[in-house]
Design a protein around this motif. Structure first.
Motif, PDB file in Angstrom:
ATOM      1  N   MET A   1      -1.346   3.488  14.468  1.00  0.00           N
ATOM      2  CA  MET A   1      -0.603   2.191  13.656  1.00  0.00           C
ATOM      3  C   MET A   1      -1.303   1.909  13.288  1.00  0.00           C
ATOM      4  N   LYS A   2      -1.049   1.449  12.053  1.00  0.00           N
ATOM      5  CA  LYS A   2      -2.444   0.886  11.078  1.00  0.00           C
ATOM      6  C   LYS A   2      -1.541  -0.320  10.459  1.00  0.00           C
ATOM      7  N   ILE A   3      -2.066  -1.795  10.061  1.00  0.00           N
ATOM      8  CA  ILE A   3      -1.122  -2.194   9.011  1.00  0.00           C
ATOM      9  C   ILE A   3      -1.761  -2.089   7.796  1.00  0.00           C
ATOM     10  N   LEU A   4      -0.721  -2.248   7.131  1.00  0.00           N
ATOM     11  CA  LEU A   4      -1.040  -1.286   6.043  1.00  0.00           C
ATOM     12  C   LEU A   4      -0.967  -2.667   4.608  1.00  0.00           C
ATOM     13  N   GLY A   5      -0.166  -3.676   4.981  1.00  0.00           N
ATOM     14  CA  GLY A   5      -0.282  -5.286   4.020  1.00  0.00           C
ATOM     15  C   GLY A   5       0.552  -5.932   4.651  1.00  0.00           C
ATOM     16  N   ILE A   6      -0.140  -7.417   4.878  1.00  0.00           N
ATOM     17  CA  ILE A   6       0.997  -8.656   5.540  1.00  0.00           C
ATOM     18  C   ILE A   6       0.836  -9.774   4.058  1.00  0.00           C
ATOM     19  N   GLY A   7       1.766 -10.676   4.933  1.00  0.00           N
ATOM     20  CA  GLY A   7       2.068 -11.347   3.468  1.00  0.00           C
ATOM     21  C   GLY A   7       3.001 -12.838   4.140  1.00  0.00           C
ATOM     22  N   VAL A   8       2.564 -13.319   3.307  1.00  0.00           N
ATOM     23  CA  VAL A   8       3.211 -15.046   3.972  1.00  0.00           C
ATOM     24  C   VAL A   8       3.605 -15.923   2.616  1.00  0.00           C
ATOM     25  N   ASP A   9       4.785 -16.735   2.810  1.00  0.00           N
ATOM     26  CA  ASP A   9       5.312 -17.304   2.108  1.00  0.00           C
ATOM     27  C   ASP A   9       5.541 -18.533   2.314  1.00  0.00           C
ATOM     28  N   ILE A  10       5.642 -19.633   1.658  1.00  0.00           N
ATOM     29  CA  ILE A  10       6.735 -21.121   2.253  1.00  0.00           C
ATOM     30  C   ILE A  10       6.711 -21.386   0.493  1.00  0.00           C
ATOM     31  N   ILE A  11       8.481 -21.923   0.832  1.00  0.00           N
ATOM     32  CA  ILE A  11       8.485 -22.379  -0.291  1.00  0.00           C
ATOM     33  C   ILE A  11       9.419 -24.315   0.583  1.00  0.00           C
ATOM     34  N   GLU A  12       9.159 -24.491  -0.856  1.00  0.00           N
ATOM     35  CA  GLU A  12      10.181 -26.266  -0.888  1.00  0.00           C
ATOM     36  C   GLU A  12      11.185 -26.058  -0.902  1.00  0.00           C
TER      37      GLU A  12
ATOM     38  N   ASN B   1       3.627   6.170  -1.911  1.00  0.00           N
ATOM     39  CA  ASN B   1       2.741   6.086  -3.051  1.00  0.00           C
ATOM     40  C   ASN B   1       1.624   5.392  -3.253  1.00  0.00           C
ATOM     41  N   LYS B   2       1.719   3.749  -2.908  1.00  0.00           N
ATOM     42  CA  LYS B   2       0.891   3.046  -3.029  1.00  0.00           C
ATOM     43  C   LYS B   2      -0.195   3.031  -1.488  1.00  0.00           C
ATOM     44  N   PHE B   3       0.610   3.401  -0.483  1.00  0.00           N
ATOM     45  CA  PHE B   3      -0.831   3.106   0.530  1.00  0.00           C
ATOM     46  C   PHE B   3      -0.899   4.879   1.293  1.00  0.00           C
ATOM     47  N   LYS B   4      -0.244   6.385   0.328  1.00  0.00           N
ATOM     48  CA  LYS B   4      -0.111   7.677   0.527  1.00  0.00           C
ATOM     49  C   LYS B   4      -0.050   8.033   1.936  1.00  0.00           C
ATOM     50  N   ILE B   5       1.169   7.009   2.259  1.00  0.00           N
ATOM     51  CA  ILE B   5       1.665   7.797   3.489  1.00  0.00           C
ATOM     52  C   ILE B   5       3.105   8.595   3.555  1.00  0.00           C
ATOM     53  N   LYS B   6       3.922   8.647   4.876  1.00  0.00           N
ATOM     54  CA  LYS B   6       5.340   9.386   4.704  1.00  0.00           C
ATOM     55  C   LYS B   6       5.888   8.671   4.973  1.00  0.00           C
ATOM     56  N   LYS B   7       5.260   7.778   6.583  1.00  0.00           N
ATOM     57  CA  LYS B   7       6.513   6.373   7.822  1.00  0.00           C
ATOM     58  C   LYS B   7       5.859   5.498   8.172  1.00  0.00           C
ATOM     59  N   TYR B   8       6.425   5.290   7.539  1.00  0.00           N
ATOM     60  CA  TYR B   8       6.873   3.671   7.708  1.00  0.00           C
ATOM     61  C   TYR B   8       7.192   2.399   8.311  1.00  0.00           C
ATOM     62  N   ASN B   9       7.301   1.174   8.575  1.00  0.00           N
ATOM     63  CA  ASN B   9       8.047  -0.112   9.286  1.00  0.00           C
ATOM     64  C   ASN B   9       7.602  -0.952   8.702  1.00  0.00           C
ATOM     65  N   CYS B  10       8.438  -1.505   8.563  1.00  0.00           N
ATOM     66  CA  CYS B  10       8.225  -3.650   8.171  1.00  0.00           C
ATOM     67  C   CYS B  10       9.166  -4.070   8.855  1.00  0.00           C
ATOM     68  N   PHE B  11       7.930  -5.257   9.193  1.00  0.00           N
ATOM     69  CA  PHE B  11       8.475  -6.250  10.015  1.00  0.00           C
ATOM     70  C   PHE B  11       8.117  -8.131   9.067  1.00  0.00           C
TER      71      PHE B  11
END
Length: 127
Positions: free
Chosen positions: A1-12, A99-109
């Motif tokens: 398993m490899k992390i392809l991307g992480i993102g964080v956001d905060i909003i008022e 398309n972006k990561f050139k993979i077939k299977k993925y998971n999102c958390f």
């Protein structure tokens, strides 16, 4: 398993409190399912704020932001029976990730949280 991307956001939360007064904002940003789910929630500001942050965090994890025809409604957040938030996968998102990561299977958390003034979300895309 490899992390392809992480993102964080905060909003008022006050930003969303004002924005959700506009039905056009709600229709532009939130899916029909999210809007229906909001009808069951007492604290609408927290509900919509957390989902807004989750959508922003996902776009950051993808690494594109809201470009390449990605829009807010493409990213949908639902909760399972225990209340855990999840991203809904669809063909458009799947194709973008593949398309972006050139993979077939993925998971999102996804993890979301809020306090009186702020809501935050953390997203991970993993192969």
């Amino acid at each position: 398993m490899k992390i392809l991307g992480i993102g964080v956001d905060i909003i008022e939360n006050n930003r969303i409190k004002e924005a959700i007064k506009s039905k056009s904002f709600i229709n532009r940003v939130y899916s029909v399912r999210e809007q229906r789910q909001s009808n069951l929630i007492k604290n609408k500001v927290a509900f919509f704020s957390k989902r807004f942050a989750a959508k922003e965090a996902f776009a950051k994890a993808l690494g594109t932001g809201f470009r390449m025809k990605l829009n807010f409604k493409d990213i949908e957040v639902v909760n399972d029976k225990m209340g855990k938030p999840n991203y809904v996968t669809n063909k458009k998102i799947t194709k973008m990730i593949q398309n972006k990561f050139k993979i077939k299977k993925y998971n999102c958390f996804l993890s979301i949280s809020d306090e009186k003034k702020y809501s935050t979300a953390f997203a991970i895309i993993q192969s």
